[in-house]
Design a protein around this motif. Structure first.
Motif, PDB file in Angstrom:
ATOM      1  N   MET A 139       0.831  -1.194   0.000  1.00 17.67           N
ATOM      2  CA  MET A 139       0.000   0.000   0.000  1.00 17.67           C
ATOM      3  C   MET A 139       0.870   1.251   0.000  1.00 17.67           C
ATOM      4  SD  MET A 139      -2.866  -1.262   2.763  1.00 17.67           S
ATOM      5  CE  MET A 139      -3.751  -2.825   2.536  1.00 17.67           C
ATOM      6  N   GLU A 140       2.056   1.150   0.603  1.00 17.29           N
ATOM      7  CA  GLU A 140       2.961   2.303   0.673  1.00 17.29           C
ATOM      8  C   GLU A 140       3.416   2.783  -0.699  1.00 17.29           C
ATOM      9  OE1 GLU A 140       2.669   0.789   4.710  1.00 17.29           O
ATOM     10  OE2 GLU A 140       2.856  -0.210   2.760  1.00 17.29           O
ATOM     11  N   ASN A 141       3.257   1.943  -1.739  1.00 17.84           N
ATOM     12  CA  ASN A 141       3.586   2.398  -3.094  1.00 17.84           C
ATOM     13  C   ASN A 141       2.709   3.574  -3.531  1.00 17.84           C
ATOM     14  OD1 ASN A 141       5.517   0.405  -3.310  1.00 17.84           O
ATOM     15  ND2 ASN A 141       4.257  -0.969  -4.543  1.00 17.84           N
ATOM     16  N   TYR A 142       1.578   3.763  -2.826  1.00 16.71           N
ATOM     17  CA  TYR A 142       0.643   4.845  -3.163  1.00 16.71           C
ATOM     18  C   TYR A 142       0.884   6.107  -2.333  1.00 16.71           C
ATOM     19  CZ  TYR A 142      -1.915   1.411  -5.909  1.00 16.71           C
ATOM     20  OH  TYR A 142      -2.255   0.460  -6.851  1.00 16.71           O
ATOM     21  N   THR A 143       2.035   6.186  -1.660  1.00 16.26           N
ATOM     22  CA  THR A 143       2.295   7.358  -0.812  1.00 16.26           C
ATOM     23  C   THR A 143       3.286   8.341  -1.426  1.00 16.26           C
ATOM     24  OG1 THR A 143       4.092   6.240   0.382  1.00 16.26           O
ATOM     25  CG2 THR A 143       1.864   6.008   1.276  1.00 16.26           C
ATOM     26  N   GLY A 144       3.741   8.059  -2.637  1.00 18.63           N
ATOM     27  CA  GLY A 144       4.740   8.942  -3.239  1.00 18.63           C
ATOM     28  C   GLY A 144       4.689   8.914  -4.753  1.00 18.63           C
ATOM     29  N   ALA A 145       5.790   9.316  -5.362  1.00 15.18           N
ATOM     30  CA  ALA A 145       5.837   9.512  -6.814  1.00 15.18           C
ATOM     31  C   ALA A 145       5.727   8.224  -7.609  1.00 15.18           C
ATOM     32  CB  ALA A 145       7.132  10.234  -7.188  1.00 15.18           C
ATOM     33  N   ASP A 196       1.858 -17.046   0.826  1.00 19.68           N
ATOM     34  CA  ASP A 196       1.485 -15.821   0.109  1.00 19.68           C
ATOM     35  C   ASP A 196       0.597 -14.980   1.024  1.00 19.68           C
ATOM     36  OD1 ASP A 196       2.786 -17.059  -1.948  1.00 19.68           O
ATOM     37  OD2 ASP A 196       1.189 -16.792  -3.419  1.00 19.68           O
ATOM     38  N   LEU A 197       0.842 -13.662   1.051  1.00 20.43           N
ATOM     39  CA  LEU A 197       0.166 -12.772   1.996  1.00 20.43           C
ATOM     40  C   LEU A 197      -0.438 -11.579   1.266  1.00 20.43           C
ATOM     41  CD1 LEU A 197       3.060 -12.633   4.633  1.00 20.43           C
ATOM     42  CD2 LEU A 197       1.029 -14.096   4.756  1.00 20.43           C
ATOM     43  N   ALA A 198      -1.711 -11.270   1.566  1.00 15.15           N
ATOM     44  CA  ALA A 198      -2.372 -10.084   1.006  1.00 15.15           C
ATOM     45  C   ALA A 198      -3.339  -9.525   2.028  1.00 15.15           C
ATOM     46  CB  ALA A 198      -3.113 -10.418  -0.285  1.00 15.15           C
ATOM     47  N   GLY A 199      -3.439  -8.193   2.065  1.00 12.18           N
ATOM     48  CA  GLY A 199      -4.316  -7.548   3.026  1.00 12.18           C
ATOM     49  C   GLY A 199      -5.629  -7.057   2.451  1.00 12.18           C
ATOM     50  N   ASP A 200      -5.673  -6.856   1.131  1.00  9.81           N
ATOM     51  CA  ASP A 200      -6.900  -6.359   0.507  1.00  9.81           C
ATOM     52  C   ASP A 200      -6.815  -6.596  -0.991  1.00  9.81           C
ATOM     53  OD1 ASP A 200      -9.399  -5.178   0.324  1.00  9.81           O
ATOM     54  OD2 ASP A 200      -8.829  -3.342   1.381  1.00  9.81           O
ATOM     55  N   GLU A 201      -7.965  -6.504  -1.639  1.00 14.12           N
ATOM     56  CA  GLU A 201      -8.037  -6.666  -3.098  1.00 14.12           C
ATOM     57  C   GLU A 201      -9.066  -5.691  -3.634  1.00 14.12           C
ATOM     58  OE1 GLU A 201      -7.757 -10.641  -4.887  1.00 14.12           O
ATOM     59  OE2 GLU A 201      -9.685 -10.207  -5.847  1.00 14.12           O
ATOM     60  N   ALA A 210     -10.764   5.488  -2.600  1.00 13.60           N
ATOM     61  CA  ALA A 210     -10.524   5.392  -1.154  1.00 13.60           C
ATOM     62  C   ALA A 210      -9.480   6.412  -0.714  1.00 13.60           C
ATOM     63  CB  ALA A 210     -10.072   3.982  -0.795  1.00 13.60           C
ATOM     64  N   ILE A 211      -8.434   6.576  -1.527  1.00 10.68           N
ATOM     65  CA  ILE A 211      -7.406   7.575  -1.200  1.00 10.68           C
ATOM     66  C   ILE A 211      -8.002   8.981  -1.251  1.00 10.68           C
ATOM     67  CG2 ILE A 211      -5.276   8.643  -2.038  1.00 10.68           C
ATOM     68  CD1 ILE A 211      -4.376   5.840  -2.937  1.00 10.68           C
ATOM     69  N   SER A 212      -8.792   9.266  -2.265  1.00  7.74           N
ATOM     70  CA  SER A 212      -9.422  10.586  -2.398  1.00  7.74           C
ATOM     71  C   SER A 212     -10.273  10.906  -1.179  1.00  7.74           C
ATOM     72  CB  SER A 212     -10.273  10.628  -3.667  1.00  7.74           C
ATOM     73  OG  SER A 212      -9.498  10.428  -4.824  1.00  7.74           O
ATOM     74  N   ARG A 224      -8.577   0.670   3.784  1.00  8.41           N
ATOM     75  CA  ARG A 224      -9.190   1.771   4.539  1.00  8.41           C
ATOM     76  C   ARG A 224      -8.588   1.878   5.941  1.00  8.41           C
ATOM     77  NH1 ARG A 224     -13.170   4.318   2.024  1.00  8.41           N
ATOM     78  NH2 ARG A 224     -14.126   3.325   0.192  1.00  8.41           N
ATOM     79  N   THR A 225      -8.329   0.748   6.577  1.00  4.23           N
ATOM     80  CA  THR A 225      -7.715   0.786   7.906  1.00  4.23           C
ATOM     81  C   THR A 225      -6.320   1.386   7.826  1.00  4.23           C
ATOM     82  OG1 THR A 225      -8.950  -1.181   8.558  1.00  4.23           O
ATOM     83  CG2 THR A 225      -7.039  -0.595   9.893  1.00  4.23           C
ATOM     84  N   TRP A 226      -5.563   0.972   6.820  1.00  5.39           N
ATOM     85  CA  TRP A 226      -4.218   1.521   6.647  1.00  5.39           C
ATOM     86  C   TRP A 226      -4.267   3.016   6.390  1.00  5.39           C
ATOM     87  CZ3 TRP A 226      -2.279   3.523   1.925  1.00  5.39           C
ATOM     88  CH2 TRP A 226      -0.919   3.877   1.961  1.00  5.39           C
ATOM     89  N   LEU A 227      -5.197   3.465   5.555  1.00  7.42           N
ATOM     90  CA  LEU A 227      -5.329   4.894   5.291  1.00  7.42           C
ATOM     91  C   LEU A 227      -5.637   5.662   6.568  1.00  7.42           C
ATOM     92  CD1 LEU A 227      -7.309   4.780   1.919  1.00  7.42           C
ATOM     93  CD2 LEU A 227      -5.038   5.791   2.246  1.00  7.42           C
ATOM     94  N   GLN A 228      -6.532   5.130   7.400  1.00  7.80           N
ATOM     95  CA  GLN A 228      -6.893   5.790   8.651  1.00  7.80           C
ATOM     96  C   GLN A 228      -5.706   5.872   9.603  1.00  7.80           C
ATOM     97  OE1 GLN A 228     -10.140   3.386  10.032  1.00  7.80           O
ATOM     98  NE2 GLN A 228     -11.587   4.155   8.498  1.00  7.80           N
ATOM     99  N   ARG A 229      -4.899   4.819   9.646  1.00  7.08           N
ATOM    100  CA  ARG A 229      -3.812   4.755  10.627  1.00  7.08           C
ATOM    101  C   ARG A 229      -2.588   5.559  10.198  1.00  7.08           C
ATOM    102  NH1 ARG A 229      -3.837  -1.612  12.605  1.00  7.08           N
ATOM    103  NH2 ARG A 229      -6.003  -1.618  13.357  1.00  7.08           N
ATOM    104  N   THR A 230      -2.120   5.343   8.993  1.00  7.59           N
ATOM    105  CA  THR A 230      -0.880   6.005   8.576  1.00  7.59           C
ATOM    106  C   THR A 230      -0.899   6.496   7.133  1.00  7.59           C
ATOM    107  OG1 THR A 230       0.151   3.915   7.869  1.00  7.59           O
ATOM    108  CG2 THR A 230       0.470   4.564  10.170  1.00  7.59           C
ATOM    109  N   GLY A 231      -1.631   5.805   6.262  1.00  5.54           N
ATOM    110  CA  GLY A 231      -1.529   6.077   4.836  1.00  5.54           C
ATOM    111  C   GLY A 231      -1.956   7.462   4.423  1.00  5.54           C
ATOM    112  N   ALA A 232      -3.112   7.915   4.911  1.00 11.32           N
ATOM    113  CA  ALA A 232      -3.623   9.221   4.499  1.00 11.32           C
ATOM    114  C   ALA A 232      -2.662  10.333   4.888  1.00 11.32           C
ATOM    115  CB  ALA A 232      -5.003   9.463   5.118  1.00 11.32           C
ATOM    116  N   ALA A 233      -2.084  10.231   6.072  1.00  9.82           N
ATOM    117  CA  ALA A 233      -1.134  11.257   6.519  1.00  9.82           C
ATOM    118  C   ALA A 233       0.109  11.268   5.631  1.00  9.82           C
ATOM    119  CB  ALA A 233      -0.747  11.015   7.973  1.00  9.82           C
TER     120      ALA A 233
END
Length: 312
Positions: free
Chosen positions: A165-171, A217-222, A231-233, A287-296
């Motif tokens: 998900m962190e790939n969506y926090t920058g360029a 194999d590990l995934a948190g969302d799809e 969701a980011i918007s 959405r949980t990740w965005l609330q905790r750290t991602g959105a900031a």
């Protein structure tokens, strides 16, 4: 980590400790009461000093220098190994797939030479399908490292996360007020919060009887890229529409990159989100990740971009 186990287990070495996964693993291990030996090529860097302030023992070693890795691993119970992936954010300039394989093998050789009792290797979802389909080069690199670890007979766990998900926090995925990738707009893509890799690594080290010998194999969302952008918007309070970059444009950068995107659009990681959550009930969705750290993080990046534009 159970109290009785803490008295037996002393130190976990984290190779690649200042990287995205390494920082997450170090933080979780420290929080669980482990002693952590954080390996970095530059102990004086700000990221390394932050690890030291958090309680890690920071030591210098190079993944291209086997002797330094053996010295860093001596006397440790466990070792977490992660290498840069070609094309990912923060990858060293000039870094190749062969560099990744060599570094991964060196770390495994060092763990073997030092008598490490549990190696946890950060691989990639989908690599287990190497016998049935053509895989992207970064997947093949990780499979080759897994095979080397297996040949050494090391007691090991292979954690195979999907894209972060962190790939969506920058360029890497944010461009000119949009979320832009070469993913097909309505094809579901699997993502995972990097902090959950830390949680799984800590779980594996704390429960070796259950985790040694496993490849998971590990995934948190799809979600589709459109859903991710929406969701980011919502989380940052401003519209960031999804823009699909043509595969032909990616191919101009490199055919391997274009194949990787095509593979994700047509085949994908295919990790089991429900199974991942059953193993770790605290697993974050987007959405949980965005609330905790991602959105900031995203808001901070967008603000820095705007500041840069204003100062031009």
């Amino acid at each position: 980590m159970p109290t009785f186990w803490r008295h037996i287990v002393k130190t976990i070495v984290v190779v690649g400790a200042t990287g995205l996964q390494g920082r997450a693993v170090t933080a979780q291990l420290l929080a669980d009461g482990w002693q952590v030996r954080a390996v970095t090529r530059d102990p004086d860097a700000a990221s390394a000093r932050a690890l030291a302030q958090a309680g890690a023992d920071v030591v210098r070693a190079e993944m291209d220098d086997l002797a330094s890795l053996v010295a860093a691993a001596e006397g440790a119970y466990g070792l977490f190994s992660v290498q840069p992936t070609v094309g990912s954010p923060g990858t060293p300039a000039g870094f190749s797939a062969e560099d990744e394989v060599r570094w991964g093998r060196n770390v495994a050789d060092a763990a073997h030479a030092a008598g490490v009792r549990h190696l946890v290797y950060a691989s990639l979802a989908g690599v287990g399908r190497h016998n049935t389909e053509k895989l992207p080069r970064n997947s093949i690199s990780k499979w080759r490292i897994e095979q080397h670890i297996s040949r050494l007979g090391l007691p090991a766990t292979f954690l195979r996360p999907v894209s972060f998900m962190e790939n969506y926090t920058g360029a890497y995925h944010l461009h000119d007020g949009t979320v832009a990738t070469a993913f097909a707009a309505d094809t579901p893509q699997q993502v995972m919060a990097v902090d959950d890799v830390g949680a799984f690594a800590a779980l594996a080290f704390a429960q070796p009887g259950e985790w040694i010998g496993r490849a998971v194999d590990l995934a948190g969302d799809e979600l589709t890229p459109r859903q991710i952008a929406a969701a980011i918007s919502e989380a940052v309070g401003r519209p960031l529409p999804y823009v699909q970059i043509p595969i032909d444009a990616i191919a101009q950068i490199g055919e391997e990159f274009a194949f990787a995107y095509t593979w994700l659009n047509e085949r994908g990681y295919r990790a089991d989100v429900a199974f991942t959550r059953a193993l770790h009930p605290g697993l974050m969705n987007l959405r949980t990740w965005l609330q905790r750290t991602g959105a900031a993080q995203i808001a901070g990046f967008l603000a820095s971009q705007e500041t840069t534009e204003q100062n031009r």
